[in-house]
Design a protein around this motif. Structure first.
Motif, PDB file in Angstrom:
ATOM      1  N   ALA A 102      15.202  80.573  64.547  1.00 31.48           N
ATOM      2  CA  ALA A 102      15.021  79.192  65.004  1.00 31.48           C
ATOM      3  C   ALA A 102      16.355  78.469  65.187  1.00 31.48           C
ATOM      4  O   ALA A 102      16.372  77.305  65.594  1.00 31.48           O
ATOM      5  CB  ALA A 102      14.150  78.426  64.014  1.00 31.48           C
ATOM      6  N   GLY A 103      17.452  79.149  64.884  1.00 35.18           N
ATOM      7  CA  GLY A 103      18.771  78.563  65.068  1.00 35.18           C
ATOM      8  C   GLY A 103      19.151  77.544  64.002  1.00 35.18           C
ATOM      9  O   GLY A 103      20.033  76.705  64.230  1.00 35.18           O
ATOM     10  N   LEU A 104      18.535  77.621  62.834  1.00 37.64           N
ATOM     11  CA  LEU A 104      18.811  76.667  61.752  1.00 37.64           C
ATOM     12  C   LEU A 104      19.989  77.147  60.912  1.00 37.64           C
ATOM     13  O   LEU A 104      20.136  78.353  60.677  1.00 37.64           O
ATOM     14  CB  LEU A 104      17.563  76.479  60.897  1.00 37.64           C
ATOM     15  N   ARG A 105      20.800  76.225  60.432  1.00 38.15           N
ATOM     16  CA  ARG A 105      22.027  76.609  59.731  1.00 38.15           C
ATOM     17  C   ARG A 105      22.142  76.026  58.331  1.00 38.15           C
ATOM     18  O   ARG A 105      22.721  76.645  57.442  1.00 38.15           O
ATOM     19  CB  ARG A 105      23.253  76.142  60.544  1.00 38.15           C
ATOM     20  N   GLN A 106      21.644  74.808  58.128  1.00 38.95           N
ATOM     21  CA  GLN A 106      21.773  74.142  56.834  1.00 38.95           C
ATOM     22  C   GLN A 106      20.385  74.087  56.193  1.00 38.95           C
ATOM     23  O   GLN A 106      19.534  73.309  56.599  1.00 38.95           O
ATOM     24  CB  GLN A 106      22.345  72.725  57.005  1.00 38.95           C
ATOM     25  N   ILE A 107      20.182  74.912  55.171  1.00 40.57           N
ATOM     26  CA  ILE A 107      18.841  75.077  54.612  1.00 40.57           C
ATOM     27  C   ILE A 107      18.784  74.557  53.177  1.00 40.57           C
ATOM     28  O   ILE A 107      19.644  74.884  52.357  1.00 40.57           O
ATOM     29  CB  ILE A 107      18.404  76.562  54.611  1.00 40.57           C
ATOM     30  N   ALA A 108      17.765  73.785  52.897  1.00 44.06           N
ATOM     31  CA  ALA A 108      17.471  73.358  51.526  1.00 44.06           C
ATOM     32  C   ALA A 108      16.328  74.210  51.001  1.00 44.06           C
ATOM     33  O   ALA A 108      15.253  74.250  51.597  1.00 44.06           O
ATOM     34  CB  ALA A 108      17.099  71.881  51.486  1.00 44.06           C
ATOM     35  N   ASP A 109      16.574  74.915  49.903  1.00 43.68           N
ATOM     36  CA  ASP A 109      15.546  75.724  49.241  1.00 43.68           C
ATOM     37  C   ASP A 109      15.064  74.907  48.051  1.00 43.68           C
ATOM     38  O   ASP A 109      15.700  74.888  46.995  1.00 43.68           O
ATOM     39  CB  ASP A 109      16.141  77.062  48.807  1.00 43.68           C
ATOM     40  N   LEU A 110      13.942  74.220  48.222  1.00 43.07           N
ATOM     41  CA  LEU A 110      13.447  73.281  47.212  1.00 43.07           C
ATOM     42  C   LEU A 110      12.501  73.994  46.248  1.00 43.07           C
ATOM     43  O   LEU A 110      11.454  74.503  46.647  1.00 43.07           O
ATOM     44  CB  LEU A 110      12.726  72.115  47.890  1.00 43.07           C
ATOM     45  N   GLY A 111      12.887  74.017  44.979  1.00 44.65           N
ATOM     46  CA  GLY A 111      12.127  74.777  43.996  1.00 44.65           C
ATOM     47  C   GLY A 111      12.469  76.240  44.129  1.00 44.65           C
ATOM     48  O   GLY A 111      11.610  77.098  44.329  1.00 44.65           O
ATOM     49  N   CYS A 112      13.766  76.541  44.013  1.00 42.02           N
ATOM     50  CA  CYS A 112      14.283  77.870  44.376  1.00 42.02           C
ATOM     51  C   CYS A 112      13.919  78.964  43.395  1.00 42.02           C
ATOM     52  O   CYS A 112      14.079  80.147  43.707  1.00 42.02           O
ATOM     53  CB  CYS A 112      15.801  77.807  44.531  1.00 42.02           C
ATOM     54  N   GLY A 113      13.465  78.592  42.187  1.00 35.61           N
ATOM     55  CA  GLY A 113      13.185  79.628  41.199  1.00 35.61           C
ATOM     56  C   GLY A 113      14.436  80.422  40.881  1.00 35.61           C
ATOM     57  O   GLY A 113      15.513  79.856  40.688  1.00 35.61           O
ATOM     58  N   LEU A 114      14.320  81.721  40.863  1.00 38.71           N
ATOM     59  CA  LEU A 114      15.456  82.585  40.538  1.00 38.71           C
ATOM     60  C   LEU A 114      16.395  82.779  41.726  1.00 38.71           C
ATOM     61  O   LEU A 114      17.440  83.406  41.586  1.00 38.71           O
ATOM     62  CB  LEU A 114      14.956  83.947  40.053  1.00 38.71           C
ATOM     63  N   GLY A 115      16.014  82.277  42.902  1.00 35.29           N
ATOM     64  CA  GLY A 115      16.932  82.290  44.038  1.00 35.29           C
ATOM     65  C   GLY A 115      16.810  83.462  44.977  1.00 35.29           C
ATOM     66  O   GLY A 115      17.701  83.684  45.801  1.00 35.29           O
ATOM     67  N   THR A 116      15.705  84.216  44.936  1.00 39.09           N
ATOM     68  CA  THR A 116      15.616  85.402  45.794  1.00 39.09           C
ATOM     69  C   THR A 116      15.552  85.028  47.278  1.00 39.09           C
ATOM     70  O   THR A 116      16.170  85.693  48.115  1.00 39.09           O
ATOM     71  CB  THR A 116      14.410  86.265  45.410  1.00 39.09           C
ATOM     72  N   ASP A 117      14.817  83.975  47.620  1.00 37.09           N
ATOM     73  CA  ASP A 117      14.786  83.551  49.019  1.00 37.09           C
ATOM     74  C   ASP A 117      16.126  82.973  49.438  1.00 37.09           C
ATOM     75  O   ASP A 117      16.588  83.198  50.568  1.00 37.09           O
ATOM     76  CB  ASP A 117      13.676  82.530  49.242  1.00 37.09           C
ATOM     77  N   ALA A 118      16.779  82.217  48.546  1.00 38.20           N
ATOM     78  CA  ALA A 118      18.109  81.679  48.853  1.00 38.20           C
ATOM     79  C   ALA A 118      19.108  82.808  49.087  1.00 38.20           C
ATOM     80  O   ALA A 118      19.987  82.703  49.953  1.00 38.20           O
ATOM     81  CB  ALA A 118      18.578  80.772  47.719  1.00 38.20           C
ATOM     82  N   MET A 119      18.988  83.904  48.326  1.00 35.50           N
ATOM     83  CA  MET A 119      19.858  85.059  48.524  1.00 35.50           C
ATOM     84  C   MET A 119      19.691  85.621  49.932  1.00 35.50           C
ATOM     85  O   MET A 119      20.673  85.942  50.612  1.00 35.50           O
ATOM     86  CB  MET A 119      19.534  86.144  47.479  1.00 35.50           C
ATOM     87  N   ALA A 120      18.437  85.748  50.379  1.00 35.55           N
ATOM     88  CA  ALA A 120      18.179  86.304  51.709  1.00 35.55           C
ATOM     89  C   ALA A 120      18.701  85.378  52.799  1.00 35.55           C
ATOM     90  O   ALA A 120      19.284  85.834  53.794  1.00 35.55           O
ATOM     91  CB  ALA A 120      16.678  86.550  51.883  1.00 35.55           C
ATOM     92  N   LEU A 121      18.511  84.076  52.632  1.00 38.50           N
ATOM     93  CA  LEU A 121      19.004  83.111  53.612  1.00 38.50           C
ATOM     94  C   LEU A 121      20.528  83.164  53.695  1.00 38.50           C
ATOM     95  O   LEU A 121      21.111  83.171  54.786  1.00 38.50           O
ATOM     96  CB  LEU A 121      18.553  81.703  53.216  1.00 38.50           C
ATOM     97  N   ALA A 122      21.173  83.205  52.538  1.00 37.04           N
ATOM     98  CA  ALA A 122      22.640  83.251  52.513  1.00 37.04           C
ATOM     99  C   ALA A 122      23.153  84.556  53.106  1.00 37.04           C
ATOM    100  O   ALA A 122      24.179  84.583  53.792  1.00 37.04           O
ATOM    101  CB  ALA A 122      23.142  83.076  51.079  1.00 37.04           C
ATOM    102  N   ALA A 123      22.438  85.652  52.854  1.00 34.81           N
ATOM    103  CA  ALA A 123      22.864  86.952  53.372  1.00 34.81           C
ATOM    104  C   ALA A 123      22.845  86.990  54.895  1.00 34.81           C
ATOM    105  O   ALA A 123      23.601  87.750  55.512  1.00 34.81           O
ATOM    106  CB  ALA A 123      21.978  88.057  52.806  1.00 34.81           C
ATOM    107  N   LEU A 124      22.004  86.150  55.515  1.00 37.34           N
ATOM    108  CA  LEU A 124      21.940  86.087  56.970  1.00 37.34           C
ATOM    109  C   LEU A 124      22.854  85.009  57.545  1.00 37.34           C
ATOM    110  O   LEU A 124      22.763  84.664  58.721  1.00 37.34           O
ATOM    111  CB  LEU A 124      20.503  85.856  57.431  1.00 37.34           C
ATOM    112  N   GLY A 125      23.740  84.476  56.701  1.00 34.63           N
ATOM    113  CA  GLY A 125      24.787  83.595  57.187  1.00 34.63           C
ATOM    114  C   GLY A 125      24.496  82.115  57.164  1.00 34.63           C
ATOM    115  O   GLY A 125      25.330  81.312  57.611  1.00 34.63           O
ATOM    116  N   MET A 126      23.342  81.717  56.646  1.00 25.95           N
ATOM    117  CA  MET A 126      23.031  80.296  56.592  1.00 25.95           C
ATOM    118  C   MET A 126      23.610  79.657  55.335  1.00 25.95           C
ATOM    119  O   MET A 126      23.798  80.330  54.310  1.00 25.95           O
ATOM    120  CB  MET A 126      21.507  80.090  56.647  1.00 25.95           C
TER     121      MET A 126
END
Length: 414
Positions: A102-126
């Motif tokens: 979707a071309g999004l770059r600045q992502i807020a992970d609200l209620g990130c828990g242990l951060g597994t989704d944030a890890m995947a987002l960061a790994a793809l450059g966001m």
């Protein structure tokens, strides 16, 4: 006295605890008995009960986490509740790819828990800001996201976080509560933290939003302005993700994403859930033949059973039950096939006679549409059959065809 999850994490985040965790054999506590032995050994070596228990606890959780996170689990910090809700790594990658596409770059992970989704987002450059209310979980997420320079953790309430400057939001609301030392699932979307209504408000404000929910959410609770995608991994339905705004694909209302050893498979439809109910009349039990197909759980949840049945030239056994039959075997990633051997009325006494006469000692029972416990029925049918040695294995599908209850003897098709 038991040590709290917070104290166990705090103990391993001390210099002594973390060094000990990283230097201890990761396979030294794969079982509960091994964990007890390791705990005693660490205490004898002079480590405090808190540090020893914390290290063993983390090693046990890392071992359990491998099924979800593979090799990444060996360097992560976990809480038990956080691990239960953590997204599998391969699924998190699909979430992240939505944001990238979707071309999004600045992502807020609200209620990130242990951060597994944030890890995947960061790994793809966001660039990711992960927000977590619980102090212990936020500390674990901070460690887990340390390898990513484009990710940071903030402790705070997801519903009060300032989203100025962000062009996309991901949420994984807490759907469990602590009770008596155990976690219990919450099923009411408005009891989630944050609730589903908060997600809808973000979407109504124009933000592209994705949210992970439990797969059992009723279709009537799914907002009208999103795509709902049910996901299964190796046959286990893990979640439904709702996608709003730019994250929703045009002309897709509901979809099933099936991940298995053969790859990635997706089936979707543009019609709403109200249009997905099956129609028609039940077949006669005498007409059941060929192959019975058991759809993947994600397909069932997404209301796409009829679509799969039609793709293999099949028809439903009953309009309200998710089994269908087809005259021939057709390979599909969306259902498992069984060859029909015999069709019998569902009578426990006659089924016991069949089990005994056939020399069956191992019985797999599947059911839909009947109020039957496969485990209890198996005990009844196998009672008095003696040792399993040299006994046959059989599979029964118990279901309803109209008003008739049937027991279909089948063989798994290759």
């Amino acid at each position: 006295m038991s040590i709290s999850d917070a104290d166990l994490v705090a103990a391993v985040l001390t210099p002594e605890g973390f060094a000990l965790l990283e230097s201890t054999d990761p396979d030294s506590a794969n079982t509960e008995d091994q964990g007890i032995a390791l705990n005693l050994a660490l205490r004898k070596a002079g480590h405090s009960p808190e540090v020893s228990s914390g290290v063993v606890h983390q090693i046990r959780l890392r071992h359990l986490a491998k099924a979800k996170l593979g090799g990444f689990a060996e360097r992560m910090i976990f809480t038990r509740g956080g691990l239960e809700q953590a997204t599998r790594l391969q699924v998190a990658a699909h979430h992240a790819d939505r944001f990238r596409a979707a071309g999004l770059r600045q992502i807020a992970d609200l209620g990130c828990g242990l951060g597994t989704d944030a890890m995947a987002l960061a790994a793809l450059g966001m660039n990711v800001t992960a927000v977590e209310l619980d102090e212990t979980t936020a500390a674990a997420a901070t460690i887990n996201l340390m390898p990513f320079e484009n990710a940071r953790v903030e402790m705070g309430d997801a519903t009060e976080f300032d989203l100025a400057g962000f062009d996309g939001v991901w949420l994984d609301p807490a759907r469990r509560t602590q009770a008596g030392g155990n976690t219990q699932r919450i099923f009411d979307p408005e009891a989630f933290s944050p609730p589903l209504s908060f997600v809808e408000r973000l979407a109504d404000a124009g933000l592209p939003v994705g949210v992970k929910l439990g797969p059992g959410i009723p279709h009537g609770s799914v907002p009208a302005n999103c795509e709902a995608q049910w996901v299964s991994v190796d046959g286990d339905v893990t979640e439904v993700a709702l996608w709003f705004g730019a994250l929703r694909r045009p002309d897709v209302r509901r979809s099933a994403l099936v991940l298995n050893e053969d790859g990635v498979h997706e089936l979707h439809a543009a019609s709403d859930f109200s249009d997905s109910s099956s129609v028609g009349t039940p077949v006669s039990p005498d007409d059941i033949s060929g192959y019975i197909y058991e759809p993947d759980g994600a397909v069932i949840r997404a209301g796409l059973v009829v679509d799969v049945a039609e793709s293999v030239g099949g028809s439903l056994l009953d309009p309200h039950i998710a089994y269908f039959m087809a005259p021939s075997l057709v390979s599909t990633p969306y259902a498992r096939a069984y060859r029909v051997v015999a069709v019998r009325p569902y009578h426990v006494k006659s089924l016991r006679s069949w089990v005994k006469a056939s020399g069956i000692g191992v019985l797999d029972i599947k059911k839909r549409g009947l109020d039957v416990s496969p485990e209890e029925l198996r005990k009844v049918l196998l009672a008095g059959t003696g040792s399993k040695k040299n006994k046959k294995k059989a599979t029964l599908i118990l279901t309803r065809v109209g008003d008739e209850r049937v027991a279909i003897e089948v063989e798994p098709a290759s």
